[in-house]
Design a protein around this motif. Structure first.
Motif, PDB file in Angstrom:
ATOM      1  N   ASP A 155      -1.283 -28.479   7.001  1.00 53.76           N
ATOM      2  CA  ASP A 155      -2.330 -28.673   8.011  1.00 53.76           C
ATOM      3  C   ASP A 155      -2.313 -30.133   8.424  1.00 53.76           C
ATOM      4  O   ASP A 155      -2.696 -31.013   7.657  1.00 53.76           O
ATOM      5  CB  ASP A 155      -3.691 -28.287   7.430  1.00 53.76           C
ATOM      6  CG  ASP A 155      -4.826 -28.466   8.420  1.00 53.76           C
ATOM      7  OD1 ASP A 155      -4.591 -28.920   9.564  1.00 53.76           O
ATOM      8  OD2 ASP A 155      -5.974 -28.148   8.041  1.00 53.76           O
ATOM      9  N   ASN A 156      -1.867 -30.393   9.647  1.00 56.92           N
ATOM     10  CA  ASN A 156      -1.767 -31.769  10.133  1.00 56.92           C
ATOM     11  C   ASN A 156      -3.115 -32.384  10.489  1.00 56.92           C
ATOM     12  O   ASN A 156      -3.191 -33.565  10.809  1.00 56.92           O
ATOM     13  CB  ASN A 156      -0.821 -31.820  11.338  1.00 56.92           C
ATOM     14  CG  ASN A 156       0.587 -31.433  10.952  1.00 56.92           C
ATOM     15  OD1 ASN A 156       1.156 -31.987  10.018  1.00 56.92           O
ATOM     16  ND2 ASN A 156       1.154 -30.468  11.640  1.00 56.92           N
ATOM     17  N   ALA A 216       9.820 -22.286  14.281  1.00 52.04           N
ATOM     18  CA  ALA A 216       9.024 -22.258  15.509  1.00 52.04           C
ATOM     19  C   ALA A 216       8.444 -20.868  15.740  1.00 52.04           C
ATOM     20  O   ALA A 216       7.292 -20.725  16.172  1.00 52.04           O
ATOM     21  CB  ALA A 216       9.874 -22.699  16.701  1.00 52.04           C
ATOM     22  N   GLY A 217       9.234 -19.830  15.464  1.00 55.35           N
ATOM     23  CA  GLY A 217       8.754 -18.466  15.647  1.00 55.35           C
ATOM     24  C   GLY A 217       7.610 -18.125  14.714  1.00 55.35           C
ATOM     25  O   GLY A 217       6.620 -17.501  15.113  1.00 55.35           O
ATOM     26  N   VAL A 218       7.720 -18.521  13.451  1.00 55.23           N
ATOM     27  CA  VAL A 218       6.657 -18.263  12.478  1.00 55.23           C
ATOM     28  C   VAL A 218       5.404 -19.054  12.848  1.00 55.23           C
ATOM     29  O   VAL A 218       4.285 -18.545  12.773  1.00 55.23           O
ATOM     30  CB  VAL A 218       7.129 -18.590  11.046  1.00 55.23           C
ATOM     31  CG1 VAL A 218       5.965 -18.629  10.064  1.00 55.23           C
ATOM     32  CG2 VAL A 218       8.171 -17.573  10.598  1.00 55.23           C
ATOM     33  N   GLN A 219       5.597 -20.292  13.274  1.00 55.96           N
ATOM     34  CA  GLN A 219       4.433 -21.091  13.687  1.00 55.96           C
ATOM     35  C   GLN A 219       3.710 -20.422  14.850  1.00 55.96           C
ATOM     36  O   GLN A 219       2.483 -20.285  14.836  1.00 55.96           O
ATOM     37  CB  GLN A 219       4.876 -22.501  14.077  1.00 55.96           C
ATOM     38  CG  GLN A 219       3.710 -23.405  14.459  1.00 55.96           C
ATOM     39  CD  GLN A 219       4.166 -24.817  14.790  1.00 55.96           C
ATOM     40  OE1 GLN A 219       5.238 -25.002  15.362  1.00 55.96           O
ATOM     41  NE2 GLN A 219       3.361 -25.792  14.434  1.00 55.96           N
ATOM     42  N   LYS A 220       4.456 -19.973  15.843  1.00 62.59           N
ATOM     43  CA  LYS A 220       3.844 -19.340  17.015  1.00 62.59           C
ATOM     44  C   LYS A 220       3.166 -18.027  16.654  1.00 62.59           C
ATOM     45  O   LYS A 220       2.087 -17.716  17.157  1.00 62.59           O
ATOM     46  CB  LYS A 220       4.904 -19.107  18.089  1.00 62.59           C
ATOM     47  CG  LYS A 220       4.364 -18.522  19.363  1.00 62.59           C
ATOM     48  CD  LYS A 220       5.451 -18.382  20.410  1.00 62.59           C
ATOM     49  CE  LYS A 220       4.884 -17.787  21.687  1.00 62.59           C
ATOM     50  NZ  LYS A 220       5.927 -17.580  22.696  1.00 62.59           N
ATOM     51  N   GLY A 247      -0.511 -25.138  16.600  1.00 63.19           N
ATOM     52  CA  GLY A 247       0.143 -26.431  16.733  1.00 63.19           C
ATOM     53  C   GLY A 247      -0.262 -27.463  15.710  1.00 63.19           C
ATOM     54  O   GLY A 247       0.414 -28.480  15.554  1.00 63.19           O
ATOM     55  N   ASP A 248      -1.358 -27.223  14.999  1.00 65.27           N
ATOM     56  CA  ASP A 248      -1.810 -28.156  13.965  1.00 65.27           C
ATOM     57  C   ASP A 248      -1.274 -27.804  12.576  1.00 65.27           C
ATOM     58  O   ASP A 248      -1.555 -28.508  11.616  1.00 65.27           O
ATOM     59  CB  ASP A 248      -3.335 -28.209  13.914  1.00 65.27           C
ATOM     60  CG  ASP A 248      -3.916 -28.929  15.121  1.00 65.27           C
ATOM     61  OD1 ASP A 248      -3.219 -29.798  15.691  1.00 65.27           O
ATOM     62  OD2 ASP A 248      -5.051 -28.611  15.508  1.00 65.27           O
TER      63      ASP A 248
END
Length: 196
Positions: free
Chosen positions: A90-91, A153-157, A162-163
């Motif tokens: 978690d950014n 990127a796919g898993v993030q989306k 984005g955080d």
């Protein structure tokens, strides 16, 4: 022996523990995951920050969304594991710092005001927490199958935002038949340790 930890516990956590590639169909309960987290949350991080976030993939629908993002060699074992966890950093973890670090509440503004500094700290400290999480899975008598072979990127989306930066995906359960490969060698003490 120079270690205080019982030899059987040493074996459970390290010497005999292996990355699992197959699992039995015995479920991993919410209570087990809670016990794992309640143990490993005490692992040290800088400023006691806790940037690790875990998404438990339990439903068949969520599993179907995840599988296409896995590398081909990781798809079958991810499809059959009793539980899959997406571990992410978690950014924006710094928003929790005033409550986690009460004697220095301004730490979030002093050290983490800029996003690049937060991302670097989140990545390092969430990786530490991910390692504790794997050891906690072993402490629960389960096996972990951590993987970085997936479309980040796919898993993030699909599962995050984005955080949150994905770090790894971990299959969790009781090891099945032929669960692990032969152990690879490790570097010896004198190949790693230098005294100055």
């Amino acid at each position: 022996m120079s270690l205080v930890l019982d030899p059987a516990a040493q074996d459970l956590l390290f010497r005999e523990a292996r990355t699992a590639n197959t699992f039995t169909d015995e479920p991993v309960t919410e209570e087990q995951v809670q016990a794992i987290y309640d143990l490993v949350k005490y692992g040290p991080t800088a400023f006691n920050q806790s940037p690790l976030r875990v998404v438990l993939v339990r439903s068949a629908e969520a599993r179907e969304r995840l599988i296409p993002h896995m590398a081909e060699g990781n798809q079958a074992k991810t499809a059959s594991a009793p539980l899959v966890a997406i571990l992410a950093a978690d950014n924006e973890f710094h928003e929790e710092l005033p409550s986690l670090f009460p004697h220095f509440p301004q730490a979030k503004d002093v050290f983490f005001a800029e996003r690049p500094a937060r991302e670097q700290a989140a990545g390092l400290n969430a990786a530490l927490q991910a390692a504790y999480f794997i050891v906690g899975i072993r402490a629960a008598g389960l096996a972990a199958g951590p993987m970085t072979g997936f479309d980040f990127a796919g898993v993030q989306k699909e599962f995050l935002d984005g955080d949150h930066t994905p770090l790894m995906i971990v299959n969790i359960g009781k090891p099945g038949e032929g669960a692990s490969f032969p152990r690879s060698p490790r570097l010896a003490y004198d190949e790693v340790i230098t005294t100055v």
